[in-house]
Design a protein around this motif. Structure first.
Motif, PDB file in Angstrom:
ATOM      1  N   THR A 181       4.444   4.183   2.923  1.00  0.00           N
ATOM      2  CA  THR A 181       4.085   2.917   2.744  1.00  0.00           C
ATOM      3  C   THR A 181       3.950   1.920   3.417  1.00  0.00           C
ATOM      4  OG1 THR A 181       6.646   2.623   2.411  1.00  0.00           O
ATOM      5  CG2 THR A 181       5.571   3.481   0.388  1.00  0.00           C
ATOM      6  N   SER A 182       3.204   0.916   3.158  1.00  0.00           N
ATOM      7  CA  SER A 182       3.219  -0.250   4.137  1.00  0.00           C
ATOM      8  C   SER A 182       4.163  -1.396   4.109  1.00  0.00           C
ATOM      9  CB  SER A 182       1.984  -1.021   3.798  1.00  0.00           C
ATOM     10  OG  SER A 182       2.112  -1.742   2.509  1.00  0.00           O
ATOM     11  N   LEU A 207      -8.839  -6.018  -1.000  1.00  0.00           N
ATOM     12  CA  LEU A 207      -7.867  -5.332  -0.316  1.00  0.00           C
ATOM     13  C   LEU A 207      -8.470  -3.858  -0.576  1.00  0.00           C
ATOM     14  CD1 LEU A 207      -4.783  -6.424  -2.287  1.00  0.00           C
ATOM     15  CD2 LEU A 207      -5.233  -6.973  -0.099  1.00  0.00           C
ATOM     16  N   ASN A 208      -8.300  -3.121   0.586  1.00  0.00           N
ATOM     17  CA  ASN A 208      -8.590  -1.790   0.621  1.00  0.00           C
ATOM     18  C   ASN A 208      -7.788  -0.685   1.160  1.00  0.00           C
ATOM     19  OD1 ASN A 208     -11.840  -2.240  -0.062  1.00  0.00           O
ATOM     20  ND2 ASN A 208     -11.640  -3.452   1.989  1.00  0.00           N
ATOM     21  N   LEU A 209      -7.691   0.397   0.813  1.00  0.00           N
ATOM     22  CA  LEU A 209      -6.817   1.372   1.127  1.00  0.00           C
ATOM     23  C   LEU A 209      -7.406   2.793   1.102  1.00  0.00           C
ATOM     24  CD1 LEU A 209      -3.981   2.598   1.907  1.00  0.00           C
ATOM     25  CD2 LEU A 209      -3.421   2.554  -0.464  1.00  0.00           C
ATOM     26  N   THR A 255      -9.954   0.132  -3.860  1.00  0.00           N
ATOM     27  CA  THR A 255     -10.226  -1.332  -3.483  1.00  0.00           C
ATOM     28  C   THR A 255      -9.648  -2.178  -4.680  1.00  0.00           C
ATOM     29  OG1 THR A 255     -12.622  -1.330  -4.402  1.00  0.00           O
ATOM     30  CG2 THR A 255     -12.386  -0.734  -1.927  1.00  0.00           C
ATOM     31  N   GLN A 279      -8.182  -4.804   9.538  1.00  0.00           N
ATOM     32  CA  GLN A 279      -8.112  -3.649   9.351  1.00  0.00           C
ATOM     33  C   GLN A 279      -7.272  -3.012  10.261  1.00  0.00           C
ATOM     34  OE1 GLN A 279     -11.948  -1.537   9.036  1.00  0.00           O
ATOM     35  NE2 GLN A 279     -11.130   0.368   9.794  1.00  0.00           N
ATOM     36  N   VAL A 314      -3.510   7.581  -3.523  1.00  0.00           N
ATOM     37  CA  VAL A 314      -3.486   6.384  -2.918  1.00  0.00           C
ATOM     38  C   VAL A 314      -3.152   5.242  -3.848  1.00  0.00           C
ATOM     39  CG1 VAL A 314      -4.576   7.085  -0.615  1.00  0.00           C
ATOM     40  CG2 VAL A 314      -5.730   6.006  -2.875  1.00  0.00           C
ATOM     41  N   ILE A 348      -2.300   0.810  -4.725  1.00  0.00           N
ATOM     42  CA  ILE A 348      -2.349  -0.749  -4.445  1.00  0.00           C
ATOM     43  C   ILE A 348      -1.408  -1.296  -5.335  1.00  0.00           C
ATOM     44  CG2 ILE A 348      -3.233  -2.899  -3.684  1.00  0.00           C
ATOM     45  CD1 ILE A 348      -5.948  -1.321  -2.903  1.00  0.00           C
ATOM     46  N   THR A 371      -5.864   0.602   6.153  1.00  0.00           N
ATOM     47  CA  THR A 371      -5.793  -0.286   5.436  1.00  0.00           C
ATOM     48  C   THR A 371      -6.578  -1.627   5.678  1.00  0.00           C
ATOM     49  OG1 THR A 371      -3.813  -1.413   6.565  1.00  0.00           O
ATOM     50  CG2 THR A 371      -3.351   0.299   5.015  1.00  0.00           C
ATOM     51  N   GLN A 372      -6.802  -2.354   4.740  1.00  0.00           N
ATOM     52  CA  GLN A 372      -7.682  -3.425   5.115  1.00  0.00           C
ATOM     53  C   GLN A 372      -7.448  -4.673   4.121  1.00  0.00           C
ATOM     54  OE1 GLN A 372     -11.977  -3.080   5.582  1.00  0.00           O
ATOM     55  NE2 GLN A 372     -12.308  -5.206   5.826  1.00  0.00           N
ATOM     56  N   PHE A 374       0.702  -1.082  -0.158  1.00  0.00           N
ATOM     57  CA  PHE A 374       0.041   0.018   0.004  1.00  0.00           C
ATOM     58  C   PHE A 374       0.860   1.250   0.061  1.00  0.00           C
ATOM     59  CE2 PHE A 374      -3.000  -2.780   2.582  1.00  0.00           C
ATOM     60  CZ  PHE A 374      -3.650  -2.960   1.398  1.00  0.00           C
TER      61      PHE A 374
END
Length: 139
Positions: free
Chosen positions: A78-79, A91-93, A133, A66, A108, A110, A60-61, A45
């Motif tokens: 960044t993740s 995936l959600n951001l 998403t 989550q 944003v 992914i 983030t999810q 992410f």
């Protein structure tokens, strides 16, 4: 006598064809069982802002897990890379930030396997949000 001999040959041939068909069916059915239903992917992410953008929240999810990060520092968050199974399906951001100027941007993204899967951009001034998403489910 010849008729008996032909009947015996016909039975042998029939048995051989049935055995060959059965073997072919078993081999083909075993090939499908070897494939994995789910695959692993490298996911990352990323949230970027232009100069002077102040992040407020990054959410983030992955599947049902989550995570919320409040007030991350800097204009890039960044993740880090991590593995996700396609069994997670979703995936959600999402992020929101204070954008000070009319040309400010909040982006944003992914990343999946080193390629951009989804991206969204918010432009303008004020507190704005951007969200993306991605679903691994093939509909």
């Amino acid at each position: 006598m010849k008729q008996f001999y032909n009947l015996k040959s016909l039975l042998r041939l029939s048995f051989l064809l049935v055995a060959l068909f059965s073997l072919t069916t078993v081999v083909n059915s075993c090939k499908d069982d070897d494939e994995d239903e789910f695959q692993d992917h490298v996911v990352q992410f990323e949230v970027k802002g232009t100069q002077n953008v102040v992040f407020k929240t990054v959410v983030t999810q992955v599947g049902t897990d989550q995570s919320t990060i409040y007030d991350p520092v800097g204009t890039l968050w960044t993740s880090g890379e991590f593995f996700v199974s396609t069994s997670q399906s979703q995936l959600n951001l999402a992020a929101n930030a204070e954008l000070p100027e009319a040309n400010s941007q909040l982006i944003v993204t992914i990343w999946i396997d080193g390629e951009v899967a989804k991206s969204d951009t918010a432009k303008g001034t004020g507190t704005l949000s951007a969200a993306v998403t991605h679903s691994f489910l093939e509909l």
